[in-house]
Enzyme design. Structure first.
Site, PDB file in Angstrom:
ATOM      1  CE  LYS A 116      -4.303  -1.880   1.637  1.00 57.61           C
ATOM      2  NZ  LYS A 116      -5.459  -1.781   2.513  1.00 57.61           N
ATOM      3  CE  LYS A 198      -6.376  -8.420  -0.112  1.00 56.31           C
ATOM      4  NZ  LYS A 198      -6.917  -8.161   1.177  1.00 56.31           N
ATOM      5  CE  LYS A 201     -13.239  -3.565   2.108  1.00 57.65           C
ATOM      6  NZ  LYS A 201     -12.026  -3.228   2.862  1.00 57.65           N
TER       7      LYS A 201
HETATM    8  P1  ATP Z   1      -8.585  -3.140   0.969  1.00 63.18           P
HETATM    9  O1  ATP Z   1      -8.777  -3.491  -0.477  1.00 63.18           O
HETATM   10  O2  ATP Z   1      -9.183  -1.836   1.358  1.00 63.18           O
HETATM   11  O3  ATP Z   1      -7.194  -3.350   1.454  1.00 63.18           O
HETATM   12  P2  ATP Z   1      -9.762  -5.673   1.537  1.00 63.18           P
HETATM   13  O4  ATP Z   1     -10.816  -5.839   0.511  1.00 63.18           O
HETATM   14  O5  ATP Z   1      -8.498  -6.439   1.419  1.00 63.18           O
HETATM   15  O6  ATP Z   1      -9.433  -4.140   1.765  1.00 63.18           O
HETATM   16  P3  ATP Z   1     -10.151  -5.763   4.371  1.00 63.18           P
HETATM   17  O7  ATP Z   1     -11.064  -4.778   4.960  1.00 63.18           O
HETATM   18  O8  ATP Z   1      -8.699  -5.464   4.480  1.00 63.18           O
HETATM   19  O9  ATP Z   1     -10.510  -6.000   2.858  1.00 63.18           O
HETATM   20  O10 ATP Z   1     -10.413  -7.208   4.897  1.00 63.18           O
HETATM   21  C1  ATP Z   1     -11.554  -7.629   5.590  1.00 63.18           C
HETATM   22  C2  ATP Z   1     -11.566  -9.112   5.728  1.00 63.18           C
HETATM   23  O11 ATP Z   1     -11.814  -9.706   4.459  1.00 63.18           O
HETATM   24  C3  ATP Z   1     -10.263  -9.739   6.225  1.00 63.18           C
HETATM   25  O12 ATP Z   1     -10.568 -10.806   7.095  1.00 63.18           O
HETATM   26  C4  ATP Z   1      -9.608 -10.245   5.001  1.00 63.18           C
HETATM   27  O13 ATP Z   1      -8.754 -11.324   5.252  1.00 63.18           O
HETATM   28  C5  ATP Z   1     -10.826 -10.677   4.186  1.00 63.18           C
HETATM   29  N1  ATP Z   1     -10.554 -10.644   2.766  1.00 63.18           N
HETATM   30  C6  ATP Z   1     -10.359  -9.528   2.017  1.00 63.18           C
HETATM   31  N2  ATP Z   1     -10.156  -9.859   0.733  1.00 63.18           N
HETATM   32  C7  ATP Z   1     -10.230 -11.214   0.674  1.00 63.18           C
HETATM   33  C8  ATP Z   1     -10.096 -12.164  -0.385  1.00 63.18           C
HETATM   34  N3  ATP Z   1      -9.864 -11.781  -1.611  1.00 63.18           N
HETATM   35  N4  ATP Z   1     -10.244 -13.463  -0.092  1.00 63.18           N
HETATM   36  C9  ATP Z   1     -10.501 -13.873   1.173  1.00 63.18           C
HETATM   37  N5  ATP Z   1     -10.624 -13.032   2.213  1.00 63.18           N
HETATM   38  C10 ATP Z   1     -10.493 -11.721   1.971  1.00 63.18           C
END
Ligand code: ATP
Ligand code: LTN
Length: 333
Positions: A116, A198, A201
């Site tokens: 990031k 991965k 969002k």
């Molecule tokens: P950002 O894109 O803003 O970094 P993010 O989509 O990765 O955010 P977080 O808010 O960081 O989401 O994560 C919330 C939860 O969702 C965490 O438990 C994380 O492990 C899970 N998570 C996020 N993306 C995935 C994914 N692609 N597969 C499985 N679990 C996920």
């Protein structure tokens, strides 16, 4: 069992955008069955979201949508404590204390920070660097036993475990060392356009993710355009990451093993695999979307839930913060 005798769970999602299928499968869906057995705290971690730039209006909207999604997905406010992180000041209090026990070296090794910070240009916010310390505080101030997250959070959780042990050794036993709870099949849902990354969002390309709130025709379109390969047969293999991702998604929604699915698709093509995958997603998400919209149309219910939740969360977490203060030598007020 009364909540005092149950083990404690804490987890949270940042309202840094609208939630994806990755957030649903990697996190929320796995929280549902834990609610009876554990004393659960599920938080919308808005203070974490501001480690990258947020538009105030969007942050407000996303915070309520994340909370509504927890409830619509089956988190029951009568069983679990649901709240918004910024409403409970103990999270920040604990974070400062833990910041003073965390090493620059261990924070600079965090892969999420490395990824990031590259996107932040020349001015990297200190909050992005300290992010994992706030997360450790979230977990430790509830004396948490178990943290259900996706695999990408394992490194952050390791820091929380190290800090718990460091505090216990520096003063006296205070914290339980929290354990991760990671469900393998859904631990990492991949980006639909670059299936070795991965699903996230905060991706710039909307075709790379499915939002929980995407309409059925949008879901069909995104899945049908998802990147696969030129092999042409359905196998569960790292050489076919796009196909593997679709199989993982179907497997979780339809409660079938990936072996069973590979056998079923043996003489079928990617078109059918994609259609079935889209249908499985839509079947599960449609009722959730309806309930999210109902909750967002009448904010009173949400307001009651987060107010009651933050009062309960404060009551529990202040006990642990007081202990920390006392052991560290602060004068009680
Ligand atoms: P950002 O894109 O803003 O970094 P993010 O989509 O990765 O955010 P977080 O808010 O960081 O989401 O994560 C919330 C939860 O969702 C965490 O438990 C994380 O492990 C899970 N998570 C996020 N993306 C995935 C994914 N692609 N597969 C499985 N679990 C996920
Ligand atoms: N960093 C987590 C969100 C998060 C979290 C937590 C998860 C913040 N505090 C405490 C579990 C427990 C993420 O998923 N990106």
């Amino acid at each position: 069992m009364s909540s005092e005798n149950k083990k404690t769970i804490f987890s949270g999602i940042q309202p840094s955008g609208r939630l994806t299928l990755g957030n649903y499968l990697g996190a929320i869906k796995n929280w549902i069955p834990l609610q009876d057995e554990y004393d659960c705290y599920f938080c919308v971690v808005d203070l974490h979201a501001i480690t990258v730039k947020q538009e105030p209006k969007e942050l407000r909207k996303n915070t309520l949508e994340v909370l509504a999604t927890y409830i619509a997905s089956g988190i029951d406010p009568k069983k679990s404590t649901l709240f918004i992180q910024s409403h409970v000041p103990t999270h920040v209090q604990g974070a400062w204390l833990l910041n003073c026990m965390t090493y620059m070296g261990e924070l600079s090794r965090m892969t999420q920070y490395k990824d990031k910070s590259q996107k932040s240009g020349a001015n990297i916010p200190a909050g992005l660097f300290n992010y994992p310390v706030l997360m450790a505080s979230d977990i430790l101030i509830y004396d948490t036993d178990l943290v259900p997250v996706g695999i990408d959070q394992k490194q952050h959780l390791e820091l929380a475990r190290n800090l718990a042990e460091r505090f216990n050794n520096a003063y006296s036993p205070t914290f339980t060392v929290p354990e991760p709870h990671i469900v393998k099949a859904s631990a990492k849902i991949m980006d639909l356009q670059e299936p070795t990354k991965k699903m996230s969002k905060s991706s710039d390309n909307p075709n790379s993710y499915i939002l929980i709130m995407d309409e059925p025709n949008v879901i069909r379109k995104k899945i049908s355009r998802s990147v696969t390969d030129s092999i042409g047969t359905v196998n569960y293999s790292d050489d076919q990451p796009g196909v593997k991702n679709l199989l993982n998604i179907i497997s979780v929604f339809e409660n079938k093993t990936t072996d069973e699915l590979v056998d079923y698709y043996k003489d079928k093509g990617y078109k059918e695999l994609k259609e079935d995958c889209a249908n499985a997603i839509i079947n599960e998400l449609e009722p959730i979307q309806k309930r999210v919209n109902e909750l967002l149309d009448n904010k009173k219910e949400l307001e009651e839930i987060y107010k009651e939740g933050s009062a309960k969360a404060f009551k529990k977490s202040i006990k642990q913060v007081r202990k920390m203060h006392k052991k560290m030598g602060f004068i009680p007020n």
